[in-house]
Design an enzyme around this catalytic site. Structure first.
Site, PDB file in Angstrom:
ATOM      1  CG  HIS A  51      46.338  58.844  69.616  1.00  0.00           C
ATOM      2  ND1 HIS A  51      45.360  58.991  68.666  1.00  0.00           N
ATOM      3  CD2 HIS A  51      45.726  58.238  70.662  1.00  0.00           C
ATOM      4  CE1 HIS A  51      44.212  58.503  69.114  1.00  0.00           C
ATOM      5  NE2 HIS A  51      44.406  58.044  70.325  1.00  0.00           N
ATOM      6  CD  GLU A  53      49.400  59.766  65.128  1.00  0.00           C
ATOM      7  OE1 GLU A  53      49.365  59.316  66.298  1.00  0.00           O
ATOM      8  OE2 GLU A  53      48.634  59.373  64.239  1.00  0.00           O
ATOM      9  CB  CYS A  90      42.453  59.376  65.142  1.00  0.00           C
ATOM     10  SG  CYS A  90      43.020  60.574  66.356  1.00  0.00           S
ATOM     11  CB  CYS A  93      46.551  62.397  65.236  1.00  0.00           C
ATOM     12  SG  CYS A  93      46.760  61.717  66.886  1.00  0.00           S
TER      13      CYS A  93
END
Lengths: 183, 412
Positions: A51, A53, A90, A93
């Site tokens: 992701h 992040e 999410c 993360c």
């Protein structure tokens, strides 16, 4: 100020979209300056954990380690950093951001399927338990971070809409036909 | 105490009382049933209650059956007529219906017992899996290999957690990894894709009758009974306190000397992804370079690193070609259908990563009471909003096994 950084995060999300990735992007800010950015790379890497992040965090870890900073110094650096991300982090993360000890998170749209900053879980709240349990003695306490949502959420959602209209080329079959990208 | 497999349920004591929705319903003349079902499903579909049947039939004492139909979900406002849309009001007026409030189950039943309870409120539909084993999530004859995989994972774990990804259809090791949150003195072993492939299946096929041959790591044994703070998932914030005694420059391009997020499950997923890219390289076309050049994208060092490993692994992939079925169609989507074995229960980061990566089953040996996401503290796998759900099992390891060598050597 927040919108200026969020615009840069949205740029990252558009970059993801151009590469047929789920359009999420982020920037990490220290002392009013963008020091790292990331865009979702789950399709290209075939790693569903890549992701935006995670990408942005890795940039900094690599840089700071190459400068010779040790764990304590890196932790101090992260404690002075804020993240601007187009979609609510999410659960994975949000935990990761708590683990590295980020100071503050600003996000665009909420993530009602697996958001970890209020939607499904509230990992940004850190240690809320009255944990004098068996863990208390040795384990470091979960770190919370301040979290603000809804910044330029419409722009973030518009990108998602674009993405789902063109179809996710990496989705499991059966799925809607993928529109071939126009050059 | 023997090896044992215990399913970890996604939700504890799901109480029907806590999970109902109020609806407005009305008794109807059975002759009108078809007409009303059709009209109501257009005017007021039960979007989030697809498991709930629109009509309830109850047999009265006289043997006469009585039909009731759901009009809409109740918002609780009084009088109930203000909750009706214009179209719904028309239907109510036309047929002179007198609504009442009823309760229905909020969620689809997950077991026959639960379904029977639900139907006492209002009938729901329930589709049990055809095979009982699917409901249980494993088959009896799988047990020896499941325990075997866990033994392999335990042997892999040295100072930290260990993860092994298995394709249960072929019993092939897809990837394995140990914690890489901090630099250990011992060189990292089994953390690469190629190494994982080197001993494909052989360790799994090894005889398990003689556990005495297994050498359990000493550190594992000594910490087995107390909480092990070396385990990344148990003490995720512990990395900050660590200081590497000698700070060396980066070991190699793109590698990390230490990394707070490289918990064993995350590393295993990365290794599985690397295997995927190596074995099915043709689909890399989905990555196209940004022709306009994006100066802000400073994350592009990742592909560079890949390129290096890819060339290295080319030999590997040609030696793998005996499998012969590596066409695009056989390429798995992430880890769909795969199992992962973890010595310790994962934290929320790792458990969510396993959701993202579409694992079928998660097995762990020791619970994580500090940050455990699959039963220890949270039950992430029971979270209904997620787009994927896996089954979770705890493998109970016999004391005799985890107390290891010294015990064993006496016996032998």
């Amino acid at each position: 100020m927040a919108t200026a950084f969020m615009e840069q995060a949205l740029e990252q999300a558009k970059f993801a979209l151009d590469n047929l990735e789920v359009p999420v992007g982020c920037v990490i800010v220290e002392d009013g300056k963008v020091i790292s950015s990331g865009s979702n790379k789950t399709n290209a890497t075939r790693n569903a954990t890549r992701h935006a992040e995670m990408e942005a965090i890795d940039v900094l870890l690599r840089e700071w380690q190459s400068m010779g900073l040790d764990q304590t110094q890196v932790a101090e650096k992260f404690a002075g950093c804020d993240l601007y991300v187009t979609c609510e982090p999410c659960i994975m993360c949000a935990t990761a951001l708590s683990i590295i000890g980020i100071r503050e998170v600003y996000f665009g749209c909420a993530n009602d399927k697996f958001g970890g900053c209020g939607s499904i879980m509230s990992l940004h709240k850190g240690d809320t338990s009255s944990s004098d349990d068996l863990s208390g003695s040795q384990a470091s306490k979960p770190k919370g971070f301040k979290c603000t949502g809804g910044i330029m959420a419409e722009e973030a959602v518009a990108l998602f809409r674009c993405f789902y209209e063109q179809g996710n080329p990496n989705a499991p079959r059966p799925h809607r036909p993928v529109r071939t990208p126009q050059q | 105490m023997a090896w044992e497999l215990i399913e970890v349920p996604g939700n504890l004591n799901p109480s029907l009382q806590d999970s109902t929705v109020d609806v407005l319903a009305t008794k109807i003349d059975p002759k009108l049933a078809n007409t009303l079902i059709r009209q109501l499903s257009q005017v007021c579909p039960l979007e989030n209650l697809r498991h709930v049947k629109r009509v309830r039939r109850r047999t009265e004492c006289g043997g006469k059956s009585e039909l009731s139909i759901i009009l809409c979900v109740s918002t609780g406002s009084e009088p109930c007529s203000i909750q009706f849309s214009e179209d719904l009001q028309k239907i109510v007026d036309t047929y002179q219906l007198s609504p009442f409030t009823a309760k229905v189950a909020k969620y689809c039943a997950t077991s026959k017992e639960e379904w029977e309870e639900q139907c006492k409120l209002w009938p729901t539909s329930y589709h049990p899996a055809h095979d009982l084993d699917i409901v249980r999530g494993f088959q009896e004859e799988e047990l020896p290999s499941i325990f075997n995989c866990m033994k392999t994972a335990i042997q892999l774990s040295k100072a930290g957690n260990a993860a092994i990804i298995i394709d249960p259809s072929s019993m092939q090791i897809i990837a394995k990894a140990t914690d890489q949150t901090h630099k250990h003195d011992t060189p990292e072993e089994g953390n690469t894709f190629s190494e994982a492939n080197a001993d494909v299946t052989c360790s799994l096929n090894a005889s398990t009758d003689n556990d005495c041959n297994l050498s359990l790591p000493g550190s594992f044994l000594s910490k087995r009974n107390s909480l092990n703070m070396e385990i990344s998932c148990i003490n995720p914030w512990g990395w900050m306190r660590k200081r590497t005694c000698e700070q060396k420059p980066l070991p190699c391009d793109g590698c990390f000397a230490w990394h707070p997020l490289r918990h064993a499950p995350m590393v295993a997923i990365e290794n599985a992804a690397e295997r995927d890219r190596t074995m099915f390289p043709s689909s890399t076309s989905i990555t196209k370079p940004d022709s306009n050049g994006n100066p802000e994208n400073c994350c592009d060092n990742e592909p560079a690193k890949r390129l290096k490993t890819d060339t290295k692994d080319n030999e590997q992939s040609s030696s793998e070609s005996f499998r012969g079925d590596l066409s695009e169609t056989s390429r798995p989507y992430l880890c769909t259908g795969f199992d992962i074995y973890l010595v310790w229960e994962p934290c929320t980061m790792c458990a969510m990563a396993l959701v993202h990566h579409r694992f079928k089953r998660v097995f762990y040996a020791f619970p994580n009471p500090v940050t455990g996401a699959l039963g220890g503290v949270y039950r992430l796998h029971g979270e209904r909003s997620l787009n994927h759900h896996y089954n979770v099992f705890r493998v109970s390891v016999p004391e005799a096994y985890s107390n290891g060598l010294k015990y064993c050597s006496k016996e032998c």
